[in-house]
Design a protein around this motif. Structure first.
Motif, PDB file in Angstrom:
ATOM      1  N   MET A  82     -49.566 -31.291  14.367  1.00  0.00           N
ATOM      2  CA  MET A  82     -49.185 -32.110  15.516  1.00  0.00           C
ATOM      3  C   MET A  82     -50.314 -33.035  15.910  1.00  0.00           C
ATOM      4  O   MET A  82     -50.101 -34.188  16.253  1.00  0.00           O
ATOM      5  N   ALA A  83     -51.538 -32.509  15.867  1.00  0.00           N
ATOM      6  CA  ALA A  83     -52.688 -33.335  16.225  1.00  0.00           C
ATOM      7  C   ALA A  83     -52.781 -34.528  15.277  1.00  0.00           C
ATOM      8  O   ALA A  83     -53.192 -35.614  15.670  1.00  0.00           O
ATOM      9  N   ALA A  84     -52.381 -34.320  14.023  1.00  0.00           N
ATOM     10  CA  ALA A  84     -52.404 -35.417  13.058  1.00  0.00           C
ATOM     11  C   ALA A  84     -51.146 -36.282  13.160  1.00  0.00           C
ATOM     12  O   ALA A  84     -51.008 -37.262  12.440  1.00  0.00           O
ATOM     13  N   GLY A  85     -50.223 -35.899  14.030  1.00  0.00           N
ATOM     14  CA  GLY A  85     -49.028 -36.697  14.222  1.00  0.00           C
ATOM     15  C   GLY A  85     -47.836 -36.294  13.372  1.00  0.00           C
ATOM     16  O   GLY A  85     -46.886 -37.052  13.223  1.00  0.00           O
ATOM     17  N   VAL A  86     -47.867 -35.080  12.816  1.00  0.00           N
ATOM     18  CA  VAL A  86     -46.727 -34.617  12.024  1.00  0.00           C
ATOM     19  C   VAL A  86     -45.979 -33.544  12.811  1.00  0.00           C
ATOM     20  O   VAL A  86     -46.572 -32.555  13.239  1.00  0.00           O
ATOM     21  N   ARG A  87     -44.708 -33.766  13.002  1.00  0.00           N
ATOM     22  CA  ARG A  87     -43.913 -32.809  13.771  1.00  0.00           C
ATOM     23  C   ARG A  87     -42.632 -32.482  13.044  1.00  0.00           C
ATOM     24  O   ARG A  87     -42.026 -33.358  12.438  1.00  0.00           O
ATOM     25  N   VAL A  88     -42.215 -31.226  13.125  1.00  0.00           N
ATOM     26  CA  VAL A  88     -40.959 -30.826  12.517  1.00  0.00           C
ATOM     27  C   VAL A  88     -40.067 -30.208  13.574  1.00  0.00           C
ATOM     28  O   VAL A  88     -40.520 -29.397  14.382  1.00  0.00           O
ATOM     29  N   ILE A  89     -38.826 -30.617  13.586  1.00  0.00           N
ATOM     30  CA  ILE A  89     -37.861 -30.012  14.484  1.00  0.00           C
ATOM     31  C   ILE A  89     -37.010 -29.075  13.652  1.00  0.00           C
ATOM     32  O   ILE A  89     -36.261 -29.499  12.779  1.00  0.00           O
ATOM     33  N   ASN A 104     -40.803 -26.794  29.321  1.00  0.00           N
ATOM     34  CA  ASN A 104     -40.650 -26.597  27.889  1.00  0.00           C
ATOM     35  C   ASN A 104     -40.972 -27.860  27.110  1.00  0.00           C
ATOM     36  O   ASN A 104     -41.576 -27.808  26.049  1.00  0.00           O
ATOM     37  N   VAL A 105     -40.552 -28.986  27.645  1.00  0.00           N
ATOM     38  CA  VAL A 105     -40.790 -30.240  26.939  1.00  0.00           C
ATOM     39  C   VAL A 105     -42.282 -30.529  26.864  1.00  0.00           C
ATOM     40  O   VAL A 105     -42.800 -30.913  25.825  1.00  0.00           O
ATOM     41  N   TYR A 106     -42.972 -30.290  27.981  1.00  0.00           N
ATOM     42  CA  TYR A 106     -44.400 -30.642  28.009  1.00  0.00           C
ATOM     43  C   TYR A 106     -45.298 -29.440  27.776  1.00  0.00           C
ATOM     44  O   TYR A 106     -46.449 -29.426  28.163  1.00  0.00           O
ATOM     45  N   ARG A 125     -40.887 -37.036  35.362  1.00  0.00           N
ATOM     46  CA  ARG A 125     -41.263 -37.569  34.063  1.00  0.00           C
ATOM     47  C   ARG A 125     -40.175 -37.241  33.022  1.00  0.00           C
ATOM     48  O   ARG A 125     -39.762 -38.093  32.252  1.00  0.00           O
ATOM     49  N   VAL A 126     -39.714 -35.992  33.038  1.00  0.00           N
ATOM     50  CA  VAL A 126     -38.710 -35.601  32.061  1.00  0.00           C
ATOM     51  C   VAL A 126     -37.394 -36.325  32.339  1.00  0.00           C
ATOM     52  O   VAL A 126     -36.688 -36.733  31.422  1.00  0.00           O
ATOM     53  N   ARG A 147     -31.197 -20.312  29.337  1.00  0.00           N
ATOM     54  CA  ARG A 147     -29.801 -20.657  29.600  1.00  0.00           C
ATOM     55  C   ARG A 147     -29.318 -21.824  28.764  1.00  0.00           C
ATOM     56  O   ARG A 147     -28.229 -22.347  28.974  1.00  0.00           O
ATOM     57  N   LEU A 148     -30.147 -22.276  27.844  1.00  0.00           N
ATOM     58  CA  LEU A 148     -29.787 -23.482  27.107  1.00  0.00           C
ATOM     59  C   LEU A 148     -28.915 -23.170  25.895  1.00  0.00           C
ATOM     60  O   LEU A 148     -29.068 -22.136  25.253  1.00  0.00           O
ATOM     61  N   SER A 149     -28.027 -24.100  25.598  1.00  0.00           N
ATOM     62  CA  SER A 149     -27.228 -23.970  24.381  1.00  0.00           C
ATOM     63  C   SER A 149     -28.075 -24.397  23.187  1.00  0.00           C
ATOM     64  O   SER A 149     -29.167 -24.938  23.346  1.00  0.00           O
ATOM     65  N   ALA A 150     -27.529 -24.152  22.013  1.00  0.00           N
ATOM     66  CA  ALA A 150     -28.254 -24.531  20.802  1.00  0.00           C
ATOM     67  C   ALA A 150     -28.570 -26.025  20.809  1.00  0.00           C
ATOM     68  O   ALA A 150     -29.678 -26.450  20.483  1.00  0.00           O
ATOM     69  N   ALA A 151     -27.581 -26.824  21.212  1.00  0.00           N
ATOM     70  CA  ALA A 151     -27.767 -28.270  21.216  1.00  0.00           C
ATOM     71  C   ALA A 151     -28.872 -28.666  22.182  1.00  0.00           C
ATOM     72  O   ALA A 151     -29.696 -29.530  21.899  1.00  0.00           O
ATOM     73  N   GLN A 152     -28.877 -28.009  23.324  1.00  0.00           N
ATOM     74  CA  GLN A 152     -29.879 -28.368  24.326  1.00  0.00           C
ATOM     75  C   GLN A 152     -31.282 -27.961  23.884  1.00  0.00           C
ATOM     76  O   GLN A 152     -32.251 -28.665  24.149  1.00  0.00           O
ATOM     77  N   ARG A 153     -31.364 -26.838  23.158  1.00  0.00           N
ATOM     78  CA  ARG A 153     -32.676 -26.423  22.658  1.00  0.00           C
ATOM     79  C   ARG A 153     -33.204 -27.434  21.650  1.00  0.00           C
ATOM     80  O   ARG A 153     -34.381 -27.776  21.638  1.00  0.00           O
ATOM     81  N   GLN A 154     -32.275 -27.912  20.820  1.00  0.00           N
ATOM     82  CA  GLN A 154     -32.612 -28.943  19.856  1.00  0.00           C
ATOM     83  C   GLN A 154     -33.161 -30.173  20.577  1.00  0.00           C
ATOM     84  O   GLN A 154     -34.151 -30.768  20.185  1.00  0.00           O
ATOM     85  N   LEU A 155     -32.465 -30.516  21.647  1.00  0.00           N
ATOM     86  CA  LEU A 155     -32.826 -31.688  22.424  1.00  0.00           C
ATOM     87  C   LEU A 155     -34.240 -31.553  22.979  1.00  0.00           C
ATOM     88  O   LEU A 155     -35.004 -32.522  23.003  1.00  0.00           O
ATOM     89  N   ILE A 156     -34.603 -30.355  23.407  1.00  0.00           N
ATOM     90  CA  ILE A 156     -35.949 -30.137  23.928  1.00  0.00           C
ATOM     91  C   ILE A 156     -36.979 -30.436  22.861  1.00  0.00           C
ATOM     92  O   ILE A 156     -37.974 -31.123  23.100  1.00  0.00           O
ATOM     93  N   GLU A 157     -36.709 -29.943  21.656  1.00  0.00           N
ATOM     94  CA  GLU A 157     -37.629 -30.209  20.553  1.00  0.00           C
ATOM     95  C   GLU A 157     -37.769 -31.700  20.314  1.00  0.00           C
ATOM     96  O   GLU A 157     -38.848 -32.217  20.078  1.00  0.00           O
ATOM     97  N   ILE A 158     -36.629 -32.381  20.377  1.00  0.00           N
ATOM     98  CA  ILE A 158     -36.660 -33.819  20.140  1.00  0.00           C
ATOM     99  C   ILE A 158     -37.474 -34.512  21.230  1.00  0.00           C
ATOM    100  O   ILE A 158     -38.313 -35.364  20.949  1.00  0.00           O
ATOM    101  N   LEU A 159     -37.251 -34.099  22.457  1.00  0.00           N
ATOM    102  CA  LEU A 159     -38.006 -34.706  23.557  1.00  0.00           C
ATOM    103  C   LEU A 159     -39.500 -34.427  23.402  1.00  0.00           C
ATOM    104  O   LEU A 159     -40.330 -35.291  23.656  1.00  0.00           O
ATOM    105  N   ARG A 160     -39.839 -33.221  22.963  1.00  0.00           N
ATOM    106  CA  ARG A 160     -41.250 -32.899  22.736  1.00  0.00           C
ATOM    107  C   ARG A 160     -41.865 -33.895  21.764  1.00  0.00           C
ATOM    108  O   ARG A 160     -42.962 -34.399  21.969  1.00  0.00           O
TER     109      ARG A 160
END
Ligand SMILES: Nc1ncnc2c1ncn2[C@@H]1O[C@H](COP(=O)(O)OP(=O)(O)OP(=O)(O)O)[C@@H](O)[C@H]1O
Ligand SMILES: [Mg+2]
Lengths: 517, 352
Positions: A82-89, A104-106, A125-126, A147-160
């Protein structure tokens, strides 16, 4: 469009990785270029997720090197990458259950002045991030992670990923738990990121998405890179051939035959097996629904429309607040899912890791869990019968595992999914409820699963299939019931159903309410 | 190899499944032996061999038959609690009240024995029944009160101990030392092996068969591994939890009877206090995962034996008893650290 002269952001060179005798990757060399979407395809267990784990520093490669902007790098942890700018969802995003969406996002980057952080500022901010990315309404920054659904958890990763400096962003089957509308938003985002020069790796089993998004397509088979094709110069047929290593054009021709076309005695096929009468729970209201013997009813709707919640109410996982569930004419007294199973209802849940799999047990243990009582005599499990059953399903669904005694956590995501399905197929209940049955499953196995669903229907099982993939719903169902906001919004017959009409029902009128859920 | 078997359809399918994984390598013979015996068991056996070697080389008395029997009888009671604790932990629970239940059962067995005019059988049955009831109380608190098992049994650990003290005034009760049945339990033997050890082997054997070969055992593993999944697969979780804690109580009752037999009277506290920790230590040393879903009776038995040999050996060698505790603790830490490193868990957060 990128040209070959653009220097790649990240290069994987001669990557190899094996796990206790299983070669997950062998000598894979791949360039990931800025401003480009590189799709990664391959059958379940081909090594896609493993490659991403190596790119993100989650696992070290056995052989080979990574180069970032030409410099060799070693990522010894995801934090390094991540420090090098590589992220995997990932396929199964990790989130912290007891803190809010915003935190969770931050996470790890909380604005901490003097060890205190400003909750309100964070929430704002979020909220702004959500607005910018077009996901307002999909998620409330104050919701707790658990309480998040699978889709919402995915979304958090994306926002991160979107809220930090990212040069390479990889998605591992991001849309497998997203609805069409959410998929659209995600694609828009991915295109924007591409414009801004981010290098994107996109893993998916869905051809349609691949051709919509990808600039180049890399195909893995048995851990080897078979080839990389510019998207404009290839087609489905070639990709499938590359993935499976032989021609499988026939696979796509297998179409649902439908209960109506079956020579099953027509009275039998019209016998109602599952009847919901005014079913009401905390999340669904007043649902009336009938599934007949030999019928496949598709349950469509946006993510959050209450489809999974309905299934959970029907199997007694959450308490009914009103109404009745009737199976074969008998009203059920549902206290626990055990009552539903005893009454002949099978339910393969959407979240395999949380709700279905025994991660530390073997493929065999996981597969036979729901049929143990039938496999036992005087409470002793007949190992021979069990073995035969497991072997049969492993073969039929082409579960890629070195042996039935392999721990299931060591299987690839799609192969785990097949085992969850097999557990319920093996039980052959009167009513089978499948929540996103082909989530993360490759093209070949998907066709196989469709064929099994057909076969079950032909043998008189009543099936209720929840799916966010519209072509799947359309292809499988005799009848399609569309839900919205915890209620049934409408019903379409097989002949009259189209993607447009389903969508219209899923978002009509209450669109605003639906979005704010 | 295939020639002797009937051409079952399963066989062809195995072949087909193999064919889909061309990259799978045949494991080496050593690997397969390890796989069959289990790495945990192999490590425990190696540790056991090392300890025996060291102690035996220092003091030849160690190998005398009488000493081996001393070891066996010394571990029998804590061993009983360890094997049943293993079942509880595999199911995802923990029962720290077993020591108190054993104490209560011990007092009760002696008091019933005395009250019924020295009828040993009633004393035994009563103690086991009381153990069972205590277990049911634990299970009911956990299932119907929705209380975490550790908290629930922490509470009953105190409560059951209190009851044992109340009914006995805190003193040893009755005298069973002259009853033939109690004598047989404490000092008798069958085929040269002490009755105490037979009791342990019998209970351990039954639990092993239950866990390994019955659908009940499979469901217990499922329950501990992922309770949401077990529930959705149709397993009646509440009934299982109740039954498992009742079982733990019952076995603790048996342990109580053995305490009475060994000491010749009902012991409210001495003889049972701290047994719960010994049981958990042995289970953990045997590789039982405290988060549930993983463990085996055989491994726990090996761990019980290892601890017994270690303590016995150090006593023989005249090691200060305080050091014995340090040694036990160190062994546990080393064993668990090795298991963690080997398990390939992600090394983040609070370990499970
Ligand atoms: N920790 C592990 N131990 C043993 N084998 C593993 C482990 N992780 C992955 N594998 C094996 O490596 C191979 C590649 O797995 P991977 O998860 O990369 O597949 P994939 O291409 O992502 O498949 P899917 O489409 O199903 O997600 C599989 O055969 C899998 O069983
Ligand atoms: Mg994968």
């Amino acid at each position: 469009m990128t040209t070959t002269s653009t220097p790649p952001t990240l290069v994987a060179e001669g990557i190899g990785k094996s796990f206790a005798g299983v070669h997950a990757l062998t000598d894979v060399t791949l360039e990931i270029r800025p401003g480009e979407v590189l799709a990664l395809m391959g059958e379940n267990g081909a090594g896609k997720s493993t490659l991403l784990k190596i790119l993100s520093g989650d696992q070290p490669p056995d052989t080979g090197t990574l180069r970032m902007h030409g410099e060799p790098v070693t990522f010894s942890s995801p934090a390094d990458a991540m420090a090098a700018g590589v992220r995997v969802i990932y396929q199964e995003p990790e989130i912290v259950p007891h803190v809010s969406v915003a935190e969770n996002v931050y996470i790890g980057r909380l604005p901490a002045t003097a060890r205190r952080f400003n909750r309100r500022a964070l929430r704002e901010r979020v909220r702004a991030d959500l607005e910018r990315t077009g996901f307002t309404g999909a998620i409330d920054p104050d919701t707790l992670g658990s309480r998040l659904s699978a889709a919402q958890r995915q979304l958090i990763e994306i926002l991160r990923a979107l809220t930090s400096d990212t040069a390479v962003l990889a998605f591992d089957e991001p849309t497998s738990s997203l609805s069409d509308a959410e998929t659209e938003s995600l694609f828009r985002l991915i295109r924007e990121l591409r414009e801004s020069g981010v290098a994107i790796v996109y893993v998916s089993h869905r051809m349609k998405e691949i051709f919509e998004l990808a600039d180049r397509i890399a195909v893995l088979r048995d851990g080897r890179l078979i080839g990389v094709r510019p998207a404009a110069e290839t087609d489905e047929e070639e990709l499938v051939r590359m993935m499976v290593g032989r021609d499988l054009s026939s696979m796509f021709q297998r179409r649902h035959t439908g209960a109506a076309d079956q020579p099953v005695a027509s009275t039998e096929s019209r016998r109602p097996v599952l009847e919901l009468r005014g079913v009401t729970s905390d999340d669904v209201s007043d649902v009336d629904l009938v599934v007949h013997a030999g019928e496949v009813v598709g349950l469509a709707g946006l993510v959050g429309a209450g489809r999974s919640e309905l299934a959970r109410a029907v199997v007694g996982d959450v308490p009914l607040r009103g109404g009745q569930v009737v199976v074969n004419g008998r009203p059920l007294r549902l206290r626990t899912p055990g009552d539903a199973v005893a009454a002949g209802i099978g339910f393969a849940p959407e979240e395999r890791k949380a709700d279905a799999l025994l991660m530390h047990r073997t493929v065999r243990d996981n597969l036979s869990l729901a049929v143990l009582d039938r496999l036992s005599r005087l409470r002793f499990v007949r190992t021979r019968a069990e073995r035969e059953l497991v072997d049969r399903y492993v073969e039929q669904l082409r579960v890629r595992t070195p042996s039935p005694e392999q721990q299931i956590r060591k299987l690839s995501g799609g192969n785990q999914q097949k085992v969850v399905l097999a557990r319920w197929l093996a039980r052959r209940p009167d009513v089978l409820i499948l929540d996103e049955p082909t989530r993360g499953v490759d093209v070949g196995a998907k066709a196989e699963i469709y064929a099994i669903i057909d076969e079950l229907a032909a043998s008189g099982v009543a099936l209720l299939v929840i799916s966010s993939e519209l072509p799947e719903v359309l292809g499988l169902s005799d009848r399609i019931v569309v839900m919205q906001n915890g209620r049934i919004a409408g019903e379409l017959d097989r002949d009259e159903a189209t993607e447009e009409r389903i969508l219209a029902l899923a978002i009509a009128d209450h669109a605003a309410e639906g979005a704010s859920r | 190899m295939t020639g002797t078997r009937a051409p079952l359809p399963a066989q062809t399918s195995t072949a087909a499944a193999d064919a889909t994984t061309p990259s799978a390598r045949r494991p080496s013979p050593l690997h397969r032996v390890l796989e069959a015996v289990g790495v945990t068991n192999v490590s425990l056996l190696i540790a056991l061999a090392l300890v025996i070697l060291v102690i035996g080389s220092q003091n030849a008395d160690f190998f005398r038959g009488s000493n081996l029997i001393v070891i066996g009888t010394a571990v029998a009671i804590s061993g009983l609690l360890a094997v049943v604790q293993t079942v509880v932990i595999i199911a995802g629970g923990l029962d720290i009240s077993v020591g108190s239940v054993a104490g209560l059962a011990s007092v009760a067995s002696a008091m019933i024995f005395t009250a019924t005019g020295s009828t040993a059988v009633l004393g035994l049955a009563g103690a086991v029944l009381i153990g069972l009831l205590c277990g049911l109380v634990n299970g009911a608190i956990i299932v119907y009160g929705r209380v975490n098992p550790v908290i629930a049994t922490l509470a009953t650990l105190a409560a059951f101990k209190g009851i044992a003290q109340l009914i006995s005034n805190g003193r040893a009760q009755g005298y069973t030392g002259s009853d033939p049945i109690f004598i047989f339990l404490a000092r008798g033997s069958i085929l040269g092996i002490p009755t105490l050890i037979w009791v342990l082997l019998l209970v351990a054997g039954l639990l092993h068969v239950m866990l390994k070969y019955t659908d009940i055992g499979r469901k217990i593993y499922a329950l501990g591994g992922n309770d949401a999944a077990a529930r959705l697969a149709g397993i009646n979780i509440n009934r299982y939890i109740l039954a498992i804690f009742a079982l733990a109580g019952m076995v603790a009752g048996i342990a109580g009877v053995l305490i009475t037999a060994r000491t010749g009277s009902g012991q409210p506290i001495s003889g049972s206090e701290g047994l719960e920790l010994e049981a958990i230590t042995a289970a953990a040393l045997g590789g039982t995962a405290l988060k549930g879903g993983k463990g085996s009776i055989i491994s726990t038995l090996l761990a019980v034996l290892l601890l017994g040999v270690l303590i016995n050996g150090m006593t023989l060698l005249g090691v200060n008893p305080f050091w014995q505790n340090v040694a036990k603790g160190t062994l546990l830490v080393v064993a668990v650290v090795i298991q963690q490193l080997r398990s390939g868990e992600r090394r983040v957060g609070i370990p499970q």
